[in-house]
Every structure is written in C-alpha cells, then in structure tokens.
Design a protein around this motif. Sequence first.
Motif, mmCIF file in Angstrom:
data_model
loop_
_atom_site.group_PDB
_atom_site.id
_atom_site.type_symbol
_atom_site.label_atom_id
_atom_site.label_comp_id
_atom_site.label_asym_id
_atom_site.label_seq_id
_atom_site.Cartn_x
_atom_site.Cartn_y
_atom_site.Cartn_z
ATOM 1 N N VAL A 31 0.828 -1.211 0.000
ATOM 2 C CA VAL A 31 0.000 0.000 0.000
ATOM 3 C C VAL A 31 0.866 1.266 0.000
ATOM 4 N N SER A 32 2.139 1.142 -0.284
ATOM 5 C CA SER A 32 3.038 2.295 -0.222
ATOM 6 C C SER A 32 3.399 2.825 -1.606
ATOM 7 N N LYS A 33 2.521 2.628 -2.581
ATOM 8 C CA LYS A 33 2.807 3.137 -3.922
ATOM 9 C C LYS A 33 2.349 4.577 -4.093
ATOM 10 N N LYS A 34 1.362 5.021 -3.283
ATOM 11 C CA LYS A 34 0.870 6.388 -3.329
ATOM 12 C C LYS A 34 0.827 6.956 -1.918
ATOM 13 N N VAL A 35 1.186 8.239 -1.792
ATOM 14 C CA VAL A 35 1.236 8.869 -0.485
ATOM 15 C C VAL A 35 -0.158 8.961 0.131
ATOM 16 N N ALA A 36 -1.161 9.301 -0.682
ATOM 17 C CA ALA A 36 -2.518 9.459 -0.149
ATOM 18 C C ALA A 36 -3.028 8.158 0.459
ATOM 19 N N THR A 37 -2.791 7.055 -0.231
ATOM 20 C CA THR A 37 -3.221 5.760 0.297
ATOM 21 C C THR A 37 -2.438 5.381 1.550
ATOM 22 N N ALA A 38 -1.139 5.675 1.549
ATOM 23 C CA ALA A 38 -0.304 5.362 2.704
ATOM 24 C C ALA A 38 -0.737 6.163 3.932
ATOM 25 N N VAL A 39 -1.121 7.427 3.720
ATOM 26 C CA VAL A 39 -1.581 8.254 4.841
ATOM 27 C C VAL A 39 -2.864 7.678 5.437
ATOM 28 N N GLY A 40 -3.797 7.253 4.575
ATOM 29 C CA GLY A 40 -5.046 6.684 5.069
ATOM 30 C C GLY A 40 -4.834 5.414 5.871
ATOM 31 N N LEU A 41 -4.010 4.510 5.335
ATOM 32 C CA LEU A 41 -3.759 3.265 6.058
ATOM 33 C C LEU A 41 -2.971 3.521 7.333
ATOM 34 N N GLY A 42 -2.003 4.435 7.271
ATOM 35 C CA GLY A 42 -1.217 4.752 8.463
ATOM 36 C C GLY A 42 -2.063 5.334 9.570
ATOM 37 N N ALA A 43 -3.000 6.212 9.204
ATOM 38 C CA ALA A 43 -3.901 6.777 10.209
ATOM 39 C C ALA A 43 -4.783 5.696 10.819
ATOM 40 N N ALA A 44 -5.241 4.759 9.994
ATOM 41 C CA ALA A 44 -6.058 3.659 10.517
ATOM 42 C C ALA A 44 -5.258 2.789 11.483
ATOM 43 N N VAL A 45 -3.985 2.543 11.162
ATOM 44 C CA VAL A 45 -3.133 1.735 12.045
ATOM 45 C C VAL A 45 -2.906 2.449 13.377
ATOM 46 N N ILE A 46 -2.683 3.772 13.327
ATOM 47 C CA ILE A 46 -2.519 4.533 14.570
ATOM 48 C C ILE A 46 -3.766 4.412 15.443
ATOM 49 N N PHE A 47 -4.923 4.558 14.822
ATOM 50 C CA PHE A 47 -6.175 4.481 15.583
ATOM 51 C C PHE A 47 -6.351 3.097 16.207
ATOM 52 N N VAL A 48 -6.120 2.060 15.414
ATOM 53 C CA VAL A 48 -6.330 0.699 15.921
ATOM 54 C C VAL A 48 -5.346 0.388 17.059
ATOM 55 N N LEU A 49 -4.071 0.768 16.891
ATOM 56 C CA LEU A 49 -3.089 0.517 17.948
ATOM 57 C C LEU A 49 -3.401 1.341 19.199
ATOM 58 N N ALA A 50 -3.839 2.587 19.005
ATOM 59 C CA ALA A 50 -4.140 3.443 20.153
ATOM 60 C C ALA A 50 -5.318 2.910 20.962
ATOM 61 N N ILE A 51 -6.214 2.171 20.327
ATOM 62 C CA ILE A 51 -7.374 1.623 21.038
ATOM 63 C C ILE A 51 -7.080 0.227 21.582
ATOM 64 N N THR A 52 -6.476 -0.628 20.758
ATOM 65 C CA THR A 52 -6.336 -2.037 21.140
ATOM 66 C C THR A 52 -5.267 -2.269 22.202
ATOM 67 N N VAL A 53 -4.159 -1.535 22.145
ATOM 68 C CA VAL A 53 -3.095 -1.765 23.138
ATOM 69 C C VAL A 53 -3.572 -1.435 24.555
ATOM 70 N N PRO A 54 -4.199 -0.276 24.805
ATOM 71 C CA PRO A 54 -4.719 -0.039 26.166
ATOM 72 C C PRO A 54 -5.823 -1.011 26.576
#
Length: 241
Positions: A31-54
């Motif tokens: 998913v790292s071929k376009k910056v826009a797509t990478a930003v969307g997936l990266g933001a989703a990963v941040i959200f999921v990690l911020a919720i699931t780890v705690p």
Amino acid sequence: MIEHIELFFKSIFIDNMVFAVFLGMCSYLAVSKKVATAVGLGAAVIFVLAITVPLNWLLDQYLLQPGALSWLGDEYASYDLSFLSFIMFIATIATMVQLVEIVVEKFSPSLYNSLGIFLPLIAVNCAILGGSLFMQSREIETFGLALNYGVSSGIGWFLAILAIAAIREKIRYSAVPAPLRGLGITFIITGLMGIGFLSFGGMLTGGDEETEAPKTVQTIEIEKEQTEDAKTLAENTKTID
C-alpha cells in the motif's frame, strides 16, 4: 514524565515496528505506492493501535495474568487465564478494525476503495498484534504507558509507510537499474531508512552521571604509596606525642 517521553521516542524510532522488528511488512510494501493511500492506512493503524493496546492492557491486568481475578474474590486469586491471551487480543483487534472499516466506508468511500482488501486485513496485521504482545512482554505498568506505547508504535509505522510511499512516488522518475526495479530497490531503501531510524538511539543515551574511569596500574601504585605515607605520618605523630 521522563519515562513517557523516552517510551514515546523509543517506540517511534528505535523500536519501530517496520525497521526494527519487520512487522506489518505486507501492508507496508503493498500500500506504499501512493502517499494518499499510505496516509489513510497509516492513520487507521494509529487508531487501531491506540485503542487495542490499552484495551488489551486492561484485559491482561484484570483478567489474563495469574492472579488477575483476585478483584473478584480470594477464591479466584489462583486462576491463570494467560493461555487465552492470543484469542482475547485478536478478538479485540478484529472488533476495532471492523469499526474502522465501517467509519472509513461511511465518510471516505474513495479511500475505502483505494485501500481495498488491506483495510480489513489490518485485523491480521502482525504489527497490530505485535503491539499488544510487546506491551505484555515488556510488562508495561500503567494504563497511561500502554496508551503511550500504542500511539507511538502507530506513529512509527505511519512514518515508515509515509516515507517509503513518498520515495516510491519520486523513484518512478529515476533511472533505477532493471534488476532492482520494484521490490528490489524498495528493500534497499527500507534497509537504509532502518539504519537512519536506529541512529536516533543516541538521543536516549544517558550522560548525566559521570562514569568513573578505570584505574591503571600506575594509578593504583600511586594510591598505595600515598596510603603508606599517610600511615607512616600517623605513626610518627603518635611517637612524638
């Protein structure tokens, strides 16, 4: 406070999920071929990690660890449900990923279509599960530190995929040798970025306390002579008295 800052920077740069332990490489490469797509997936990963780890920290502290059920009563203090860790962690992650998928599909259909199958695959992204397992193995003591670790680990993964996406967009216009085009040059760039991220380890080296230099043989002999001279002087003083 210092502990939070150290954990934050260490999780982003030194213990980066991609560059240090190579977790989440499938999504990172696909998913790292376009910056826009990478930003969307990266933001989703941040959200999921911020919720699931705690959340998984709470499950680990009050349900899964040996003796964690003591808050229910003394008769439950001997229970050990740690064998359920993987199942409980994955269930929490799958639930949060499903929530993210619903939100992205509702508010950003274009991003949802560009991410495709990789959005629901966050549920099986080893970086997400790795965050909870590392939290457990490192014995993070407080809920605040667990939240800090989840957010900072997500930011580290986000920076990694954003950086490689920006480079891959520019590298299309570069004269890359034919054998290295595609994943070949991507792996090389990833290795170089990993070295760069690990160099931030110098930020966390302690320098406040001065370390005592090792004593040489000559220094030891001088100290012995000074000690003997002091003893001789003390004996002569007693004799005169």
